[in-house]
Design an enzyme around this catalytic site. Structure first.
Site, PDB file in Angstrom:
ATOM      1  N   HIS A  78      42.564  27.923   7.539  1.00  0.00           N
ATOM      2  CA  HIS A  78      42.693  26.571   8.090  1.00  0.00           C
ATOM      3  C   HIS A  78      44.015  25.912   7.700  1.00  0.00           C
ATOM      4  CE1 HIS A  78      38.370  27.048   8.654  1.00  0.00           C
ATOM      5  NE2 HIS A  78      38.372  25.980   9.423  1.00  0.00           N
ATOM      6  N   GLU A  87      37.691  28.910  22.448  1.00  0.00           N
ATOM      7  CA  GLU A  87      39.118  28.587  22.552  1.00  0.00           C
ATOM      8  C   GLU A  87      39.818  29.371  23.653  1.00  0.00           C
ATOM      9  OE1 GLU A  87      37.566  29.081  19.693  1.00  0.00           O
ATOM     10  OE2 GLU A  87      38.053  27.446  18.297  1.00  0.00           O
TER      11      GLU A  87
END
Lengths: 324, 339
Positions: free
Chosen positions: A130, A61
């Site tokens: 998440h 990322e």
């Protein structure tokens, strides 16, 4: 009956239209290409635009987002997808120290026209790593623009506006809204970032709601209406820039405000908006500005605990009653 | 204790690179002039920093001129670079006017960035400079991303990212090398290995026997060169740039070099060994290249002295300009946060 679209497809249509119109728009992210996105949110783009514009990145990322920034400085308009908002932490140095500061550091000579789109939202049992929404963190960083769309039609026009904007824009998509439908709007319609909307007029209290909280506010407003309390719902759409004028105009009419968010309450966006109203509309207020947010804990996965995390219509209605 | 990479003063390290010869396109006096310009500019900045005229921290690249100039003068106009905190030399080699660069370092209004960014945050995009950078390794993805943009457009530019040995241990470097390799991006990774990350010796914090192996593990053609020899650096860059331009992807060049001034202007450098310092100073890139030019009869000592005198005058004028320049107007404080 006019056509309706889902939130997910609203964003996807925006990507199709903008990529067709502007060859500098590229898409980067994990599984956004051949797989069509883990939520099918990028389906068909790879086939339409090819591997040079729809780029499957490794699970890197930080480096991949940093490359999107470099590509933006070099003339592209990347849309970079972070699959779950929680993974944004891996991009934070790039976001905060590079993307947000380039325009200022270059004295306006360089820009970073990119969109970081990410998903968020407690409620699918996805748990502590998440579920989180970092829009408040991001809103604290000078140089970033923050969009939190509340429905499908807005998601489409706001994504188009975000892609066309010359600054780094963070686009927070609540997964709980993905399948929700709304009336489609004109394909060419765009909206400048920073313009909010009044979704329901009311004389007694202003409910400031973003993202999924708009639906919660609507349910609460219906319940309150049965008791004779008319709530006005204002959706700012963007946290930065914030449509202060619209919020203040509403509060000056209703004399009460409740600000709500689905992210943790402490030091969150509700605090900023409530403080702004307190500073600029104090003389019009008949009650202290109230706030509702998620509990200040990571998101649990348990089916008994998870529903307790975010504000519900019942909590919103109770908070309003306490103000009257 | 595990093995760590070794550097030899004025040499390529354990793997001996072939001696660099002059190439047909070399403008040897241009290389010399730019290196001398960087040296005098940096020494002027050192004096201004000591006098308290430079806000914040200033990191000087005296000693590293051959890596700055050997790489950048091998590029084409339109190519991109991304620099780091020790980046004045990169800015100058990429064409930044030294009066405006000096004004920027002093935080003055006519500076390249309006005097708001200073030494570590000079963004000079009109000249293809994605910026010096206050984050170690921060420029690496920016250059790789510019290369990605060039590839997506098909416009043929390449990008170079400079980083020091300190960035070898940033995960970002490895992420970007991997992506550059899998996508065959036109990017050249250049490690200016000056032996120290801040005050810590590179060997103490860097595992493995060779720095260049960190590129090789991704299948990236990697080479170690004498970073005090401008021709060696230039030759390696020309080869890497050629690979990038014909679609053969990234390269990695390790330049062993030396920073004269320590980490930042004013660093007392107690951590350095005197003998080591003497060995590196004997390999000074300006002195050794001047000798080469005289030996090859490309210039006389007098001609080189004339170049230096001209450079000294230019730097003096730039410093005078910067010192006399006004501070940014107070109403510019909040300009250019958003468009």
């Amino acid at each position: 009956m006019a056509e309706t679209i889902t939130f997910r497809d609203g964003v996807l249509e925006a990507l199709f239209e903008e990529m067709r119109a502007d060859p500098s728009v590229i898409l980067m992210g994990e599984d956004v290409g051949a797989a069509g996105g883990v939520f099918q949110q990028t389906k068909g783009l790879f086939e339409a635009f090819g591997a040079r514009r729809v780029i499957d990145t490794p699970i890197s990322e930080s480096g991949a987002f940093g490359m999107a920034i470099g590509a933006a400085m070099a003339g592209m308009r990347p849309v970079f997808e972070v699959m779950f908002g929680d993974f944004m932490t891996l991009c934070m140095d790039q976001l905060v120290n590079q993307a947000a500061k380039v325009r200022y550091m270059s004295n306006g000579a360089a820009t970073v026209p990119l969109v970081l789109r990410t998903t968020m939202g407690v409620g699918a049992g996805l748990g502590p790593q998440h579920s989180q929404g970092f829009h408040a963190w991001a809103a604290h960083v000078p140089g970033l623009k923050i969009v939190v769309p509340a429905d499908a039609a807005d998601a489409k026009v706001l994504m188009k506006a975000a892609i066309r904007d010359d600054d780094p824009v963070l686009f927070f998509e609540d997964r709980q809204l993905y399948a929700a439908r709304a009336m489609a709007r004109d394909a060419d319609e765009t909206l400048p970032l920073g313009r909010g909307r009044i979704l329901r007029p009311g004389r007694d209290v202003t409910l400031v709601a973003i993202g999924r909280m708009v639906g919660v506010a609507r349910a609460a407003a219906e319940a309150l209406a049965r008791e004779g309390i008319e709530a006005e719902i204002v959706d700012p759409r963007c946290l930065v820039p914030l449509d202060e004028a619209l919020l203040l105009e509403s509060v000056r009419r209703t004399h009460r405000a409740l600000v709500m968010d689905a992210a943790p309450l402490r030091y969150g966006v509700t605090a900023e908006i409530a403080a702004m109203i307190g500073e600029k509309a104090f003389d019009w207020l008949d009650a202290p500005v109230a706030r509702l947010g998620a509990v200040d804990t990571p998101a649990p996965i348990s089916r008994s605990l998870e529903p307790l995390v975010c504000p519900t219509p019942e909590k919103v209605a109770a908070a309003v009653r306490a103000m009257m | 204790m595990g093995a760590s990479p070794k550097r030899a003063a004025g040499g390529a390290g354990s793997k001996k690179a072939p001696p660099a010869a002059q190439d047909a396109a070399e403008d040897c006096l241009g290389l010399y002039r730019t290196m001398v310009l960087i040296r005098h500019f940096e020494e002027s900045m050192r004096r201004l920093a000591a006098a308290g005229e430079t806000p914040g921290l200033v990191h000087l690249c005296s000693g590293q001129e051959a890596t700055n100039v050997g790489v950048i003068l091998a590029l084409r106009e339109g190519d991109y670079i991304a620099s780091h905190h020790r980046g004045h030399g990169h800015c100058i080699a990429k064409g930044a006017p030294i009066d405006l660069l000096a004004a920027e370092i002093l935080g003055k209004a006519p500076g390249i960035c309006g005097g708001r960014s200073g030494s570590m945050h000079v963004v000079d995009l009109p000249r293809g400079n994605l910026g010096t950078n206050g984050i170690v390794g921060g420029g690496i993805p920016l250059a790789a991303g510019a290369a990605l943009a060039a590839r997506a457009r098909g416009t043929g530019e390449i990008a170079v990212c400079f980083f020091g040995d300190g960035a070898l241990n940033q995960g970002l470097l490895h992420e970007c090398m991997n992506m550059a390799a899998i996508w065959s991006l036109p990017v050249v990774f250049v490690c200016e290995n000056n032996g120290y990350g801040e005050f810590t010796a590179m060997e103490d914090v860097t595992a493995g026997e060779s720095v260049q192996a960190r590129g090789e593990v991704f299948g990236i053609p990697s080479v170690t060169v004498d970073g005090m020899n401008v021709r060696a650096v230039r030759a390696a860059t020309l080869a890497a740039a050629q690979r990038a331009r014909i679609g053969e992807g990234p390269s990695f060049i390790v330049c062993n070099t030396w920073r004269y001034g320590g980490h930042h202007a004013g660093d007392k450098q107690d951590y350095k060994d005197d003998e080591e310092t003497k060995r590196w100073e004997a390999a000074d890139p300006l002195i050794t290249f001047a000798k080469t030019l005289v030996d090859e009869k490309r210039a006389s000592r007098d001609e080189l002295a004339a170049i230096e005198a001209e450079v000294v005058a230019r730097v003096k004028a730039a410093v005078a300009f910067a010192r006399a320049a006004p501070q940014p107007a107070i109403e510019t404080l909040e300009a250019h946060v958003h468009g």
